[in-house]
Design a protein around this motif. Sequence first.
Motif, PDB file in Angstrom:
ATOM      1  N   UNK A 144       0.861  -1.167  -0.011  1.00 33.76           N
ATOM      2  CA  UNK A 144       0.209   0.006   0.039  1.00 33.76           C
ATOM      3  C   UNK A 144       0.925   1.193  -0.010  1.00 33.76           C
ATOM      4  N   UNK A 145       0.319   2.261  -0.549  1.00 35.34           N
ATOM      5  CA  UNK A 145       1.174   3.617  -0.422  1.00 35.34           C
ATOM      6  C   UNK A 145       0.071   4.518  -0.176  1.00 35.34           C
ATOM      7  N   UNK A 146       0.717   5.913   0.261  1.00 30.78           N
ATOM      8  CA  UNK A 146      -0.136   7.152   0.728  1.00 30.78           C
ATOM      9  C   UNK A 146      -0.099   7.920  -0.797  1.00 30.78           C
ATOM     10  N   UNK A 147      -1.188   8.822  -0.392  1.00 25.58           N
ATOM     11  CA  UNK A 147      -1.347   9.862  -1.518  1.00 25.58           C
ATOM     12  C   UNK A 147      -2.199  10.784  -1.596  1.00 25.58           C
ATOM     13  N   UNK A 148      -2.140  11.933  -2.037  1.00 26.78           N
ATOM     14  CA  UNK A 148      -3.249  12.824  -2.327  1.00 26.78           C
ATOM     15  C   UNK A 148      -3.165  13.139  -3.970  1.00 26.78           C
ATOM     16  N   UNK A 149      -4.132  13.874  -4.327  1.00 30.58           N
ATOM     17  CA  UNK A 149      -4.314  14.361  -6.033  1.00 30.58           C
ATOM     18  C   UNK A 149      -4.770  15.521  -6.039  1.00 30.58           C
ATOM     19  N   UNK A 150      -4.042  16.152  -7.113  1.00 27.63           N
ATOM     20  CA  UNK A 150      -4.520  17.708  -7.475  1.00 27.63           C
ATOM     21  C   UNK A 150      -4.420  17.926  -8.803  1.00 27.63           C
ATOM     22  N   UNK A 151      -5.036  19.175  -9.159  1.00 23.67           N
ATOM     23  CA  UNK A 151      -5.025  19.616 -10.560  1.00 23.67           C
ATOM     24  C   UNK A 151      -4.480  21.102 -10.316  1.00 23.67           C
ATOM     25  N   UNK A 152      -3.491  21.468 -11.213  1.00 16.70           N
ATOM     26  CA  UNK A 152      -2.843  22.907 -11.089  1.00 16.70           C
ATOM     27  C   UNK A 152      -3.104  23.728 -12.193  1.00 16.70           C
ATOM     28  N   UNK A 153      -4.679  24.015 -12.859  1.00 21.85           N
ATOM     29  CA  UNK A 153      -4.766  24.825 -13.818  1.00 21.85           C
ATOM     30  C   UNK A 153      -4.922  26.406 -13.386  1.00 21.85           C
ATOM     31  N   UNK A 154      -4.446  27.078 -14.425  1.00 19.21           N
ATOM     32  CA  UNK A 154      -4.488  28.808 -14.338  1.00 19.21           C
ATOM     33  C   UNK A 154      -5.556  29.150 -15.441  1.00 19.21           C
ATOM     34  N   UNK A 155      -6.349  30.044 -14.881  1.00 18.37           N
ATOM     35  CA  UNK A 155      -7.694  30.562 -15.715  1.00 18.37           C
ATOM     36  C   UNK A 155      -7.242  31.867 -15.864  1.00 18.37           C
ATOM     37  N   UNK A 156      -8.023  32.505 -17.030  1.00 15.80           N
ATOM     38  CA  UNK A 156      -7.900  33.660 -17.606  1.00 15.80           C
ATOM     39  C   UNK A 156      -8.944  34.669 -17.467  1.00 15.80           C
ATOM     40  N   UNK A 157      -8.918  35.695 -16.766  1.00 19.71           N
ATOM     41  CA  UNK A 157      -9.898  36.627 -16.894  1.00 19.71           C
ATOM     42  C   UNK A 157      -9.724  38.101 -17.376  1.00 19.71           C
ATOM     43  N   UNK A 158     -10.526  38.660 -18.379  1.00 17.74           N
ATOM     44  CA  UNK A 158     -10.059  40.032 -18.988  1.00 17.74           C
ATOM     45  C   UNK A 158      -9.871  40.953 -17.723  1.00 17.74           C
ATOM     46  N   UNK A 159     -10.486  40.703 -16.612  1.00 16.07           N
ATOM     47  CA  UNK A 159     -10.145  41.808 -15.382  1.00 16.07           C
ATOM     48  C   UNK A 159     -10.313  41.014 -14.235  1.00 16.07           C
ATOM     49  N   UNK A 160      -9.219  40.523 -13.778  1.00 12.06           N
ATOM     50  CA  UNK A 160      -9.215  39.811 -12.488  1.00 12.06           C
ATOM     51  C   UNK A 160      -9.670  40.749 -11.423  1.00 12.06           C
ATOM     52  N   UNK A 161      -9.446  41.841 -11.242  1.00 14.62           N
ATOM     53  CA  UNK A 161      -9.730  42.581 -10.197  1.00 14.62           C
ATOM     54  C   UNK A 161     -11.239  42.526  -9.833  1.00 14.62           C
ATOM     55  N   UNK A 162     -12.149  42.540 -11.241  1.00 10.45           N
ATOM     56  CA  UNK A 162     -13.504  42.610 -11.139  1.00 10.45           C
ATOM     57  C   UNK A 162     -14.110  41.062 -11.208  1.00 10.45           C
ATOM     58  N   UNK A 163     -13.282  40.152 -10.673  1.00 11.34           N
ATOM     59  CA  UNK A 163     -13.751  38.476 -10.775  1.00 11.34           C
ATOM     60  C   UNK A 163     -13.742  38.233  -9.335  1.00 11.34           C
ATOM     61  N   UNK A 164     -14.484  37.071  -9.160  1.00 10.72           N
ATOM     62  CA  UNK A 164     -14.664  36.699  -7.809  1.00 10.72           C
ATOM     63  C   UNK A 164     -14.774  35.004  -7.796  1.00 10.72           C
ATOM     64  N   UNK A 165     -14.520  34.441  -6.636  1.00  8.29           N
ATOM     65  CA  UNK A 165     -14.792  32.907  -6.347  1.00  8.29           C
ATOM     66  C   UNK A 165     -16.047  32.838  -5.425  1.00  8.29           C
ATOM     67  N   UNK A 166     -16.750  31.819  -5.868  1.00 16.25           N
ATOM     68  CA  UNK A 166     -18.003  31.407  -4.909  1.00 16.25           C
ATOM     69  C   UNK A 166     -17.842  30.004  -4.641  1.00 16.25           C
ATOM     70  N   UNK A 167     -17.764  29.833  -3.455  1.00 11.84           N
ATOM     71  CA  UNK A 167     -17.504  28.468  -2.733  1.00 11.84           C
ATOM     72  C   UNK A 167     -17.837  28.248  -1.239  1.00 11.84           C
ATOM     73  N   UNK A 168     -18.230  27.111  -0.590  1.00 12.42           N
ATOM     74  CA  UNK A 168     -18.675  27.041   0.621  1.00 12.42           C
ATOM     75  C   UNK A 168     -17.670  26.150   1.498  1.00 12.42           C
ATOM     76  N   UNK A 169     -17.221  27.264   2.285  1.00  9.51           N
ATOM     77  CA  UNK A 169     -16.082  26.778   3.532  1.00  9.51           C
ATOM     78  C   UNK A 169     -16.353  27.611   4.623  1.00  9.51           C
TER      79      UNK A 169
END
Length: 294
Positions: free
Chosen positions: A160-185
């Motif tokens: 057996x082995x230990x592990x985690x997984x992830x994905x590392x995408x970078x996303x483009x916004x035409x105006x990041x200052x006026x962008x937002x994230x919506x999530x539950x935490x």
Amino acid sequence: MYKINHDKELNILEIENSESKVYGKIHLNSGASLQELTLNGHAVIKDLSPLTYANTYASSILFPFANRIKDGAYIFNDNAFQFEINQKEENNALHGLVYNKTFQIIDQETSQDAASILLEYNETELSLGFPYTYTIQIKYIFTSNDLNLNVSVKNTDTKAFPFTLGWHPYFLSDHLFNSSLDFNSTKKIVLGERNITTGIEDFELKGVFNIEDKQLDDCWILESNDVVFNTPKYQLTIGSSAENNYLQAYTPPKLNTIAIEPTTGVSDSFNNKIGLDVLEANDTYNINWSLKIK
């Protein structure tokens, strides 16, 4: 009709449907990472030049661990292991072992409505930090408004082995200052020196998380499977099929660009055990990450 072109000299796959305004570019020699993506005419992922893949890990699959391991050292089943230190400035092991591996094409299909590509890397050598064999398959499915990324890891070892997984995408916004994230935490990971997890703190989010001019390198424990990236031109829902989900957000030195990383664990997970899973010999772990544009 969808088309798939394989540039064998560069070992790059291009996926295109001009009618649906879909385009993708996968670099097989760089961990089968998705370096460009257009959905329904919107450029969602673009080349980060002059930033390099070696420094950004753009769209890489993070396995057997996401993020960092402090000093590259950990103990599993009473045995000590040492990963190579590939982040010299912080003396950490960073982003796993498959981001720079070459994947092989196992299958590809195209139709009027979709294109799918199945890719595979088979690890047969035992490294000092991770002395196990495994096979990892990545399946990309493109449609006009969606991308599905299925990752399957099989433990081909006798241990057996230990592990985690992830994905590392970078996303483009035409105006990041006026962008937002919506999530539950309601919980946020506390990061100390060298971006290593030191604890968990309460977090209260009222409404959406406005990016504005924040310099982000933050991680939250998610209470739902979806994160929504709102930009002035499009809305992107990032989904995960995992039971336990974490959100890592990072703003690189690149205008109007943000990394929004779904992971199953946090930094130094091999030591703090947050999100850490164990894959038994001959067992397979499957996860699906999805992007849906609106």
